[in-house]
Motif scaffolding. Structure first.
Motif, PDB file in Angstrom:
ATOM      1  N   TYR A   1     -24.994 -14.117  27.934  1.00 44.58           N
ATOM      2  CA  TYR A   1     -24.111 -14.617  26.882  1.00 44.58           C
ATOM      3  C   TYR A   1     -24.235 -16.128  26.710  1.00 44.58           C
ATOM      4  O   TYR A   1     -24.037 -16.647  25.598  1.00 44.58           O
ATOM      5  CB  TYR A   1     -22.666 -14.212  27.168  1.00 44.58           C
ATOM      6  N   LEU A   2     -24.541 -16.839  27.789  1.00 47.55           N
ATOM      7  CA  LEU A   2     -24.819 -18.271  27.670  1.00 47.55           C
ATOM      8  C   LEU A   2     -26.009 -18.491  26.737  1.00 47.55           C
ATOM      9  O   LEU A   2     -25.963 -19.332  25.826  1.00 47.55           O
ATOM     10  CB  LEU A   2     -25.114 -18.851  29.046  1.00 47.55           C
ATOM     11  N   GLY A   3     -27.079 -17.729  26.944  1.00 50.34           N
ATOM     12  CA  GLY A   3     -28.246 -17.832  26.075  1.00 50.34           C
ATOM     13  C   GLY A   3     -27.956 -17.418  24.652  1.00 50.34           C
ATOM     14  O   GLY A   3     -28.502 -17.993  23.700  1.00 50.34           O
ATOM     15  N   ASP A   4     -27.073 -16.433  24.490  1.00 49.89           N
ATOM     16  CA  ASP A   4     -26.726 -15.957  23.151  1.00 49.89           C
ATOM     17  C   ASP A   4     -26.040 -17.050  22.344  1.00 49.89           C
ATOM     18  O   ASP A   4     -26.411 -17.328  21.198  1.00 49.89           O
ATOM     19  CB  ASP A   4     -25.817 -14.733  23.272  1.00 49.89           C
ATOM     20  N   ARG A   5     -25.027 -17.699  22.928  1.00 53.08           N
ATOM     21  CA  ARG A   5     -24.314 -18.750  22.206  1.00 53.08           C
ATOM     22  C   ARG A   5     -25.192 -19.977  22.010  1.00 53.08           C
ATOM     23  O   ARG A   5     -25.124 -20.638  20.966  1.00 53.08           O
ATOM     24  CB  ARG A   5     -23.050 -19.143  22.976  1.00 53.08           C
ATOM     25  N   ALA A   6     -26.033 -20.289  22.983  1.00 51.14           N
ATOM     26  CA  ALA A   6     -26.943 -21.428  22.829  1.00 51.14           C
ATOM     27  C   ALA A   6     -27.923 -21.169  21.688  1.00 51.14           C
ATOM     28  O   ALA A   6     -28.209 -22.072  20.887  1.00 51.14           O
ATOM     29  CB  ALA A   6     -27.695 -21.672  24.133  1.00 51.14           C
ATOM     30  N   ALA A   7     -28.428 -19.942  21.588  1.00 47.19           N
ATOM     31  CA  ALA A   7     -29.362 -19.605  20.514  1.00 47.19           C
ATOM     32  C   ALA A   7     -28.712 -19.762  19.151  1.00 47.19           C
ATOM     33  O   ALA A   7     -29.325 -20.272  18.207  1.00 47.19           O
ATOM     34  CB  ALA A   7     -29.873 -18.173  20.705  1.00 47.19           C
ATOM     35  N   LYS A   8     -27.469 -19.339  19.032  1.00 42.04           N
ATOM     36  CA  LYS A   8     -26.773 -19.469  17.742  1.00 42.04           C
ATOM     37  C   LYS A   8     -26.580 -20.923  17.353  1.00 42.04           C
ATOM     38  O   LYS A   8     -26.710 -21.293  16.177  1.00 42.04           O
ATOM     39  CB  LYS A   8     -25.433 -18.730  17.802  1.00 42.04           C
ATOM     40  N   ALA A   9     -26.261 -21.777  18.327  1.00 40.01           N
ATOM     41  CA  ALA A   9     -26.121 -23.203  18.033  1.00 40.01           C
ATOM     42  C   ALA A   9     -27.451 -23.811  17.596  1.00 40.01           C
ATOM     43  O   ALA A   9     -27.508 -24.628  16.673  1.00 40.01           O
ATOM     44  CB  ALA A   9     -25.574 -23.937  19.262  1.00 40.01           C
ATOM     45  N   LEU A  10     -28.531 -23.410  18.233  1.00 41.14           N
ATOM     46  CA  LEU A  10     -29.857 -23.929  17.869  1.00 41.14           C
ATOM     47  C   LEU A  10     -30.283 -23.443  16.495  1.00 41.14           C
ATOM     48  O   LEU A  10     -30.921 -24.182  15.733  1.00 41.14           O
ATOM     49  CB  LEU A  10     -30.873 -23.505  18.927  1.00 41.14           C
ATOM     50  N   GLU A  11     -29.956 -22.205  16.154  1.00 37.91           N
ATOM     51  CA  GLU A  11     -30.255 -21.697  14.811  1.00 37.91           C
ATOM     52  C   GLU A  11     -29.490 -22.496  13.762  1.00 37.91           C
ATOM     53  O   GLU A  11     -30.022 -22.785  12.680  1.00 37.91           O
ATOM     54  CB  GLU A  11     -29.875 -20.225  14.723  1.00 37.91           C
ATOM     55  N   MET A  12     -28.268 -22.862  14.070  1.00 38.23           N
ATOM     56  CA  MET A  12     -27.471 -23.668  13.148  1.00 38.23           C
ATOM     57  C   MET A  12     -28.103 -25.037  12.940  1.00 38.23           C
ATOM     58  O   MET A  12     -28.207 -25.534  11.807  1.00 38.23           O
ATOM     59  CB  MET A  12     -26.057 -23.816  13.720  1.00 38.23           C
ATOM     60  N   LEU A  13     -28.567 -25.651  14.026  1.00 36.84           N
ATOM     61  CA  LEU A  13     -29.213 -26.952  13.918  1.00 36.84           C
ATOM     62  C   LEU A  13     -30.529 -26.849  13.162  1.00 36.84           C
ATOM     63  O   LEU A  13     -30.866 -27.711  12.345  1.00 36.84           O
ATOM     64  CB  LEU A  13     -29.440 -27.524  15.314  1.00 36.84           C
ATOM     65  N   PHE A  14     -31.285 -25.791  13.418  1.00 34.98           N
ATOM     66  CA  PHE A  14     -32.532 -25.557  12.691  1.00 34.98           C
ATOM     67  C   PHE A  14     -32.263 -25.514  11.188  1.00 34.98           C
ATOM     68  O   PHE A  14     -32.994 -26.106  10.389  1.00 34.98           O
ATOM     69  CB  PHE A  14     -33.159 -24.244  13.168  1.00 34.98           C
ATOM     70  N   ALA A  15     -31.199 -24.816  10.810  1.00 38.57           N
ATOM     71  CA  ALA A  15     -30.876 -24.671   9.385  1.00 38.57           C
ATOM     72  C   ALA A  15     -30.532 -26.007   8.749  1.00 38.57           C
ATOM     73  O   ALA A  15     -30.933 -26.289   7.614  1.00 38.57           O
ATOM     74  CB  ALA A  15     -29.727 -23.686   9.207  1.00 38.57           C
ATOM     75  N   THR A  16     -29.769 -26.850   9.459  1.00 44.25           N
ATOM     76  CA  THR A  16     -29.402 -28.142   8.876  1.00 44.25           C
ATOM     77  C   THR A  16     -30.626 -29.006   8.628  1.00 44.25           C
ATOM     78  O   THR A  16     -30.628 -29.840   7.716  1.00 44.25           O
ATOM     79  CB  THR A  16     -28.425 -28.898   9.798  1.00 44.25           C
ATOM     80  N   ARG A  17     -31.658 -28.788   9.426  1.00 42.89           N
ATOM     81  CA  ARG A  17     -32.851 -29.625   9.286  1.00 42.89           C
ATOM     82  C   ARG A  17     -33.822 -29.103   8.242  1.00 42.89           C
ATOM     83  O   ARG A  17     -34.417 -29.884   7.506  1.00 42.89           O
ATOM     84  CB  ARG A  17     -33.551 -29.753  10.644  1.00 42.89           C
ATOM     85  N   VAL A  18     -34.009 -27.787   8.161  1.00 46.48           N
ATOM     86  CA  VAL A  18     -35.006 -27.272   7.221  1.00 46.48           C
ATOM     87  C   VAL A  18     -34.423 -27.044   5.835  1.00 46.48           C
ATOM     88  O   VAL A  18     -35.146 -27.112   4.834  1.00 46.48           O
ATOM     89  CB  VAL A  18     -35.642 -25.959   7.733  1.00 46.48           C
ATOM     90  N   ALA A  19     -33.111 -26.763   5.741  1.00 46.71           N
ATOM     91  CA  ALA A  19     -32.519 -26.440   4.440  1.00 46.71           C
ATOM     92  C   ALA A  19     -31.948 -27.657   3.738  1.00 46.71           C
ATOM     93  O   ALA A  19     -31.733 -27.626   2.528  1.00 46.71           O
ATOM     94  CB  ALA A  19     -31.421 -25.378   4.614  1.00 46.71           C
ATOM     95  N   GLY A  20     -31.670 -28.728   4.480  1.00 39.19           N
ATOM     96  CA  GLY A  20     -31.166 -29.947   3.858  1.00 39.19           C
ATOM     97  C   GLY A  20     -29.840 -29.722   3.143  1.00 39.19           C
ATOM     98  O   GLY A  20     -28.915 -29.113   3.671  1.00 39.19           O
ATOM     99  N   GLU A  21     -29.753 -30.192   1.893  1.00 37.58           N
ATOM    100  CA  GLU A  21     -28.517 -30.085   1.135  1.00 37.58           C
ATOM    101  C   GLU A  21     -28.202 -28.646   0.733  1.00 37.58           C
ATOM    102  O   GLU A  21     -27.072 -28.344   0.350  1.00 37.58           O
ATOM    103  CB  GLU A  21     -28.594 -30.965  -0.117  1.00 37.58           C
ATOM    104  N   ARG A  22     -29.171 -27.757   0.836  1.00 37.98           N
ATOM    105  CA  ARG A  22     -28.939 -26.354   0.487  1.00 37.98           C
ATOM    106  C   ARG A  22     -28.605 -25.528   1.738  1.00 37.98           C
ATOM    107  O   ARG A  22     -28.820 -24.328   1.780  1.00 37.98           O
ATOM    108  CB  ARG A  22     -30.159 -25.769  -0.224  1.00 37.98           C
TER     109      ARG A  22
END
Length: 453
Positions: free
Chosen positions: A140-161
């Motif tokens: 579960y530690l890895g599960d929540r960490a993965a979700k946070a990293l996916e969120m950060l990935f999105a902020t970087r690749v999607a930009g204002e969208r």
């Protein structure tokens, strides 16, 4: 004349950009998935998330039964396992955010998938409780960490969208959960030890496939990566603001915990209230999940398009509070009502709690990003992810230990409390946005804007 011509060209470009965004909003879900914000890398990541959530759906639907019938654990030990998992999950998001400020997000996400692959694979051969406890916690530690990293990935690749990307991500995730639950249902129908083990193996393999897909993406632009200068390296200090010292952002995270209670109400509150306080048929319970899954897949993109800007996301917080209040009032009215009336009210409550989830997914996501200093988003988003993890731990206890014990009055108090806190959250967020998003003057200190409450 030259300046006037520049203004005309800029105005024309702005109109073209606006028309492009409007065209994207009108596009259907399938068209958006083919051309998501972030292009090729975003498309690969969304597919990886689909596989990940499919495996998670399999595990979520079968884990308790596996521990009961295959491992032979009693209810007390299963509860301890889930409690340990919840506590470990709280630490996952800030840990991921801290590491993402120093290491590539792509590599960290692959590591999270491989970590869960290893821990779930170990469950196939481990039967001792003292070994199961850390294995489940690390999973579960890895599960929540993965979700946070996916969120950060999105902020970087999607930009204002990023709001559009988040809507696609949630639609994909819900579809994955539904497929995973269907796969689990087929395995549980057999009920053999081998069938349960096959389900765990399927979940583990989903992480392997997700890791392989993430490996095909390119590392997103690291706007949140800590970049220390030579003098800063010598002193060991980066100069980047810390979310743990940012009282305004910590206030947002704290208030965001009750803004996630729709999750526990859907998963725990509705089913238990139906069984213990109404005459509605128990066969109605699966309909709650069906309603939620269908509405999220169909409506998330439209809701996100309506609340995609930071101030619109702040307004969505107030709408969330009112929607949750209406949901709680409906649940209170079901006590003592006939079977038909209670059934109708419970189904309407499921629709309302799903509407609240749609609003929350937009507001929490957009504000977590917009209220964070751009140069330190990795660590800030890691702390923001704690709100959902804390709610998953405390929410069910709040509902079963306080709200349902108090009966209908408990639901009304809960709804009124969420509505009141949503007003506080909105005002606090708007105040901070006024500071963070205001045009910086020639002498305006950036640190004060980042730490505005």
């Amino acid at each position: 004349m030259r300046r006037r011509g520049t203004r005309i060209r800029k105005g024309s470009q702005d109109r073209q950009d606006q028309q492009g965004r409007q065209g994207q909003r009108r596009s259907g879900l399938v068209a958006q998935l083919r051309r998501p914000p972030g292009g090729r890398d975003a498309r690969i990541m969304l597919f990886a998330q689909l596989l990940d959530r499919t495996g998670t759906g399999v595990w979520g639907a079968s884990s308790v039964l596996y521990f009961t019938f295959v491992i032979g654990l009693d209810a007390g030990r299963i509860g301890l396992l889930l409690a340990a998992a919840a506590v470990a999950g709280i630490a996952g998001s800030p840990l991921a955010g801290h590491l993402a400020g120093r290491f590539p997000v792509r590599s960290l996400l692959i590591g999270c998938h491989l970590l869960r692959l290893g821990t779930l694979g170990a469950l196939l051969v481990v039967t001792r409780f003292d070994v199961l406890l850390p294995l489940v916690a690390v999973t579960y530690l890895g599960d929540r960490a993965a979700k946070a990293l996916e969120m950060l990935f999105a902020t970087r690749v999607a930009g204002e969208r990023r709001a559009t990307y988040q809507a696609l991500s949630r639609s994909t995730a819900n579809a994955g959960y539904a497929v995973g639950a269907g796969i689990a249902a087929a395995g549980l129908a057999l009920g053999t030890r081998e069938a349960y083990q096959a389900l765990i193996l399927a979940d583990a393999l989903s992480f392997l496939a997700a890791a392989a897909l993430v490996g095909r993406t390119r590392e997103p632009r690291a706007e949140g990566r800590v970049a220390a200068g030579a003098g800063e390296r010598a002193t060991g200090r980066t100069g980047a603001p810390s979310p743990w010292r940012d009282r305004g952002y910590l206030r947002f995270v704290l208030l965001d915990i009750p803004m996630n209670l729709d999750d526990s109400i859907l998963a725990v509150g509705l089913p238990l209230w139906l069984v213990t306080h109404t005459d509605a048929p128990h066969a109605l319970i699966p309909a709650f999940l069906v309603i939620n899954t269908v509405l999220v897949v169909v409506l998330q993109l439209r809701v996100s398009a309506r609340y995609e800007q930071p101030r619109q996301a702040a307004a969505a917080v107030s709408a969330y509070g009112l929607t949750m209040l209406a949901c709680c009032i409906l649940l209170a009215l079901t006590a003592g009502a006939g079977a038909v009336a209670a059934s109708v009210a419970l189904l309407a409550a499921a629709v309302l709690v799903t509407a609240a989830e749609l609003l929350r997914s937009v507001s929490s996501w957009e504000l977590a990003v917009s209220l964070a200093p751009e140069g330190a988003r990795a660590s800030y988003l890691g702390v923001a992810g704690m709100a959902q993890s804390v709610q998953k731990s405390a929410g069910p206890l709040l509902l079963t230990g306080a709200v349902m014990t108090a009966g209908p009055v408990g639901w009304i108090v809960l709804g009124a409390g969420i509505a009141g806190l949503s007003v506080v959250q909105r005002r606090s967020a708007v105040r901070r946005l006024d500071s963070v998003l205001a045009p910086a003057g020639p002498t305006a200190p950036s640190r004060s804007a980042a730490h505005a409450g």
